[in-house]
Write an enzyme that holds these catalytic residues in place. Structure first.
Site, PDB file in Angstrom:
ATOM      1  CE  LYS A 122      -3.844  -2.154   2.072  1.00 38.53           C
ATOM      2  NZ  LYS A 122      -4.259  -2.780   3.305  1.00 38.53           N
ATOM      3  CD  GLN A 166      -3.394  -4.856   6.391  1.00 38.77           C
ATOM      4  OE1 GLN A 166      -3.239  -3.825   5.755  1.00 38.77           O
ATOM      5  NE2 GLN A 166      -3.955  -5.938   5.872  1.00 38.77           N
ATOM      6  CG  ASP A 189     -11.432  -0.227   4.228  1.00 34.26           C
ATOM      7  OD1 ASP A 189     -11.031  -0.462   3.070  1.00 34.26           O
ATOM      8  OD2 ASP A 189     -10.936  -0.746   5.234  1.00 34.26           O
TER       9      ASP A 189
END
Lengths: 362, 362
Positions: A122, A166, A189
């Site tokens: 990422k 995470q 998200d």
């Protein structure tokens, strides 16, 4: 239906998809990419348009009978690359105009190797488009309070526009408590119930659309697939893919049915669909007989199956039997190289949008 | 699809349904209530069980050919009465145990006669079950700030467990701003995006379920209609009925399709359904040919059609052609007397739940 072993559909772990894509490049490259029967290029840099309604199904039936692949392969890797380039240009524009650089913070707890890889990937993806990445790495035995403190700091930090925790978290932590602590303005998200509610409601708009379903719809858009008025079947009803994908399709005026583990005749229902999005984690579950000639298929599943010829002893396949789909569908995403690369591209897109919104930049 | 002229599916105006029900009692009483073919009583006070799977469709086809009504009429008026009695008992229990009386506040702005009637009917319904009703009546030219002030006061008032703002508001007010001011803990309408998001997500629970869709599902439950594994079609995708009804059916493991104005073949899709919920506001749109033999139909539509024989010159019909449905379906709600009376019963139910939750009373 079983959950996907290797599928990583939350942007909290999108780099897993990139890793797998890289690993399986060889498999993708061996496939035959065959152009569609009726296509009209939209823009020089975009894939050609697929028009569902102008494709008489008899041509597909004929193609199927001849057992020759006819489907257009939807190249998610290429589309994701193009999107990253667009994001990179937008990030530069934002910086030049008002001096703002989008920032994404990732919180990693513990020493899972896979999680560390995802976070690293990422970070790389952010760097490649000019987004600043912030990383906090806490030990396995860190307390929930410590994690919440970092989230609170990132919530308050104006240089951070997106926050990811995470997953999975160590078992002594309450995942929902921690995820709920992320302010909705930075929930890139898009899994916050308030975002999902806005996604479901007509006349409302979510702040963020969950990355994988957003990537699915983006693929349809970029390939010029008409959604309005089409029958769409979403296979799987997870909070992170199936359900939001169905809501997105409905927002675009498709007639949507959701097929799930309690559905008695999934094959029959799926066969009615012009557009299929499958996200269940069952290797090759959707066979040719499930597919309406001329349908467009977005395959979110990433499932490992034994393969002695592979150096790792397995290869990855989707929920859809690709070889059979190729003979019947108008277009289909490969696995890997289809939806996978889109998820992280959409994460970057959400982070950019968040920065623009925070600074009221059009 | 057109919106229903007289339908009132938000609890903010549920009393409209009650009014219409009263007006049309004569119509309901003239209908033939015919028992189902295969039924087994659950409890003495409950309607009998309808089992979709044990009803061979041939029997229904035979019934249809004989043009004799065969469907069970789902008596929403009777079920709503029963629910109000249950609520009344629960309210007494709550008061006796901890001295708490549930309270519902209604804010009315302006002098619309219909709105005044609805508010009065809600007040009556509250009184009938022992719920305290609070009413604020502001003049047409009241400011948004005044309304917001009352909402804020009710939000802070521990004797108020539910807040409704009677719609429509005067045109100088921003409806969304005002509705958003109601705290989610007292949003007994259940329309807050956070509630809708929780309704959509697996593993989450909304604080309140919107009253009309909740009433639809309650009718299915009370009549013992199996939902799990069944094909369900929801016609209409409004925020207040269609969409949440689809989410509720999916939570109960139905395979759900949503049919709407952009659907190209609504008849064909609807004919596949074991359960139909229609909420579009098109009189008699769903004809016999749309209905699978043995289906269960919940008709939310309340549409006026001209009727010279009626003292008012019109009568009310649903979205579903009742006469044709009776010949083919296993069960069907009448209009009026079906879903209508359930909405206000569910509003009372939500207010009671809110009071119990506020005091952690099981």
């Amino acid at each position: 239906m079983a959950s996907m072993i290797f599928t990583d559909t939350s942007s909290s772990s999108t780099s897993r998809l990139l890793t797998l894509t890289r690993f399986c490049n060889g498999v993708v490259s061996r496939r035959r990419y065959i152009g569609p029967l009726h296509v009209a290029p939209l823009k020089p840099n975009l894939p050609p348009t697929l028009c569902l309604s102008c494709r008489p199904s008899s041509r597909f039936i004929t193609a199927a009978m001849a057992t020759e692949p006819s489907a257009k392969v939807i190249d998610g890797k290429e589309v994701a690359k193009q999107i990253r380039e667009e994001i990179s240009a937008e990030v530069s524009k934002l910086k030049d105009a008002i001096g703002v650089v989008p920032g994404l913070a990732v919180i990693l707890v513990g020493d899972r190797k896979d999680s560390a890889t995802y976070v690293r990937n990422k970070k790389k993806a952010c760097e490649s488009v000019g987004i600043t990445s912030f990383e906090v790495h806490l030990p396995e035995d860190a307390s929930e309070q410590e994690v919440l403190k970092y989230i609170s700091d990132f919530n308050d930090d104006p240089s951070v526009h997106g926050i990811l925790v995470q997953l999975p978290l160590p078992s002594h932590m309450n995942e929902q408590t921690i995820l709920n602590a992320v302010t909705i303005e930075k929930d890139v998200d898009g899994f916050h119930p308030l975002n999902i509610g806005r996604l479901a409601m007509r006349g409302r708009d979510p702040l963020f659309v969950p990355c994988t379903p957003k990537g699915c719809i983006e693929l349809l858009h970029r390939y010029g697939v008409e959604i309005k008025g089409k029958r769409a079947v979403v296979i799987g009803r997870s909070n992170i893919v199936g359900m939001p994908a169905a809501l997105l399709l409905q927002r675009e005026d498709a007639t949507v049915s959701i097929v799930h583990s309690r559905t008695k005749n999934p094959e029959e229902i799926t066969r009615q669909a012009d557009i299929i999005i499958s996200a269940v984690g069952q290797p090759n579950m959707v066979r040719g007989s499930w597919i309406k000639p001329g349908a467009v298929i977005i395959d979110v599943g990433i499932n490992p199956v034994e393969d002695a010829s592979s150096p790792r002893g397995y290869r990855l396949v989707g929920d859809v039997c690709f070889e059979e789909a190729c003979k019947i569908a108008a277009a289909v995403t490969p696995v890997p190289g289809g939806v996978g690369p889109m998820t992280i591209a959409m994460l970057l897109s959400n982070t950019l949008s968040s920065a623009k919104r925070a600074h009221n930049f059009q």
